[in-house]
Design a protein around this motif. Structure first.
Motif, mmCIF file in Angstrom:
data_model
loop_
_atom_site.group_PDB
_atom_site.id
_atom_site.type_symbol
_atom_site.label_atom_id
_atom_site.label_comp_id
_atom_site.label_asym_id
_atom_site.label_seq_id
_atom_site.Cartn_x
_atom_site.Cartn_y
_atom_site.Cartn_z
ATOM 1 N N HIS A 9 0.844 -1.194 0.000
ATOM 2 C CA HIS A 9 0.000 0.000 0.000
ATOM 3 C C HIS A 9 0.884 1.250 0.000
ATOM 4 N N VAL A 147 2.657 -0.762 -6.970
ATOM 5 C CA VAL A 147 1.622 -0.033 -6.230
ATOM 6 C C VAL A 147 1.380 1.356 -6.808
ATOM 7 N N ASN A 150 -2.360 2.451 -7.499
ATOM 8 C CA ASN A 150 -3.040 2.841 -6.262
ATOM 9 C C ASN A 150 -2.553 4.199 -5.772
ATOM 10 N N ALA A 153 -4.203 6.865 -7.750
ATOM 11 C CA ALA A 153 -5.598 7.047 -7.334
ATOM 12 C C ALA A 153 -5.686 7.815 -6.017
ATOM 13 N N ILE A 154 -4.830 7.452 -5.046
ATOM 14 C CA ILE A 154 -4.851 8.150 -3.755
ATOM 15 C C ILE A 154 -4.434 9.605 -3.935
ATOM 16 N N SER A 284 -9.385 4.583 -5.633
ATOM 17 C CA SER A 284 -8.358 4.259 -4.644
ATOM 18 C C SER A 284 -8.652 2.926 -3.965
ATOM 19 N N ARG A 286 -10.994 0.504 -5.585
ATOM 20 C CA ARG A 286 -11.148 -0.428 -6.699
ATOM 21 C C ARG A 286 -10.586 0.210 -7.967
ATOM 22 N N PRO A 287 -9.266 0.187 -8.165
ATOM 23 C CA PRO A 287 -8.679 0.833 -9.339
ATOM 24 C C PRO A 287 -9.228 0.245 -10.636
ATOM 25 N N LYS A 289 -9.186 -1.383 -14.122
ATOM 26 C CA LYS A 289 -8.234 -2.336 -14.682
ATOM 27 C C LYS A 289 -8.571 -2.761 -16.101
ATOM 28 N N SER A 345 -2.364 7.397 -15.447
ATOM 29 C CA SER A 345 -1.857 6.027 -15.315
ATOM 30 C C SER A 345 -1.099 5.604 -16.564
#
Length: 434
Positions: A9, A147, A150, A153-154, A284, A286-287, A289, A345
């Motif tokens: 994380h 990571v 994630n 997203a965060i 953040s 459920r990214p 995909k 991304s």
């Protein structure tokens, strides 16, 4: 003996936590300061100008921020790839804090003017031109690649939280005391500077001393031009948001169309961030995909439709116009967040670290072109045809551009995941291995 696994994380990494604190403070300052800057400029202009003339001043503010970025982009990307990205960020944050402090002092003393506002806008444009590539290229150095989605997203959640609270803080602070909004921005930029000072040494690509700096700057342009998937995501966002610049005309809608004042302006400015923040929070956890390209195209279409709905609030009864406008802006922000997440991304995961500064600078240029240059376009167009026609026409233009991009760049339409081609090929070969 197996090596210990790395934390999965992003928040387990202290450097990334400090980065998030700095990012949140800087975004709060930026959005709070810029919404007040536009509101103050519009009100000063309205003392001697018509609505159309004052709207054109909003366009000039956007242009004043964009032009430094446009001319400095090749240099700022190269600088971010060849010098300590932490030092670049610290220097620019200090400059932004000083600019906000100057506006606070000028407003308190009563000698703030349009020339001063335009001058500060230029300084802000220069600082952001250097800060953006360094900030953007620094993030992937703080966490392992596994990571990074994630982390993106965060980081987007924090950014959107700042974009939600920032305009509201700016609007409410200005309503209480005009100079306080700029003083608050200066304080927040100082907090961001302090957070950046807490980031320890991070890996940085070795400097390439064998090639001329100008040649290296051109390499960044060449990489984006030849990577059609990255090119498609960057340019789609550029042209769609450039045309559908509803947020640039929020001061006009708040004062002269919806007539909700500075407090209402804060609500309107925060609405896109609420929608975007909810989507970013979901990512953040459920990214995204799968089917990333199609989802980006659909999101930009929805962005255009929401812009049209917001523009049409001018024809609604006063009793419901504000509520419909807020709802449209929430949807607009949510759709924009999907586009932002896909673009960031793809750019971060498809770009080598040694070139991330230059590619990030080009990405920032297109973002700024769609935002600041979009503000200029919207302001000037509103002066020519009126704000309502400018907003509705921009939404229609965004939809048309999206349909055209879907045909021009099939790579975007066919993009299934964020993985670069070499990773997908390796995974595929492993699946086939006995």
């Amino acid at each position: 003996m197996t090596a210990p696994s790395l934390p999965r994380h992003p928040l387990h990494y202290p450097n990334f936590r400090a980065y998030l604190v700095g990012r949140c403070a800087a975004v709060l300052a930026q959005y709070g300061m810029m919404i007040v800057l536009g509101w103050q400029a519009y009100n000063i202009a309205r003392e001697t100008m018509t609505t159309s003339g004052a709207a054109a001043q909003l366009g000039l503010i956007g242009l004043a921020q964009f032009l430094p970025l446009f001319f400095l982009t090749p240099v700022t990307g190269w600088v971010a790839d060849h010098y300590d990205r932490r030092i670049i960020s610290r220097t620019t944050l200090a400059a932004l804090a000083l600019a906000a402090g100057l506006l606070a002092f000028a407003t308190f003393e009563g000698w703030v003017s349009l020339p001063l506002i335009f001058g500060i806008a230029v300084v802000v444009g220069i600082a952001r031109a250097f800060n953006g590539p360094a900030y953007g290229a620094l993030a992937p150095n703080l966490v392992p690649p596994a990571v990074l989605p994630n982390a993106i997203a965060i980081s987007a959640v924090v950014w959107q939280a700042g974009s939600i609270v920032g305009p509201a803080l700016g609007g409410y602070a200005y309503a209480a005391t005009p100079w306080g909004a700029y003083a608050l921005a200066a304080l927040l930029y100082a907090v961001a500077f302090g957070a950046m000072m807490m980031i320890g040494p991070v890996p940085q690509p070795a400097r390439d001393r064998t090639r001329h700096p100008i040649r290296q700057m051109i390499d960044g342009l060449h990489y984006v031009r030849t990577n059609r998937l990255v090119l498609a995501t960057i340019t789609l966002d550029l042209f769609a948001v450039l045309l559908a610049g509803a947020t640039a005309l929020l001061p006009v809608y708040a004062r002269d169309i919806l007539q909700v004042g500075s407090t209402g302006l804060g609500h309107l400015a925060a609405a896109p961030g609420i929608g975007a923040g909810l989507v970013a929070l979901w990512f953040s956890i459920r990214p995204m995909k799968r089917e990333v390209g199609l989802k980006m195209l659909a999101a930009v279409m929805i962005f255009g439709l929401a812009t049209i709905v917001f523009g049409c609030t001018a024809f609604l009864p006063r009793s419901i116009a504000m509520e419909v406008g807020l709802g449209a802006l929430v949807v607009l922000g949510a759709a924009d967040m999907v586009s932002v997440f896909v673009r960031q991304s793809l750019v971060q995961l498809h770009t080598p670290d040694a070139m991330r500064g230059r590619v990030s600078s080009l990405s920032q240029l297109t973002i700024s072109a769609s935002n600041e240059l979009g503000e200029a376009e919207s302001g000037f167009l509103a002066a020519l045809v009126g704000p309502v026609v400018a907003v509705i026409g921009g939404g229609i233009g965004a939809i048309v551009i999206t349909l055209f991009w879907a045909r021009l760049f099939p790579e975007l339409r066919l993009a299934r995941t964020f993985d670069p081609p070499d990773i997908r090929a390796a995974d595929h070969s492993q699946e086939k291995a006995p």
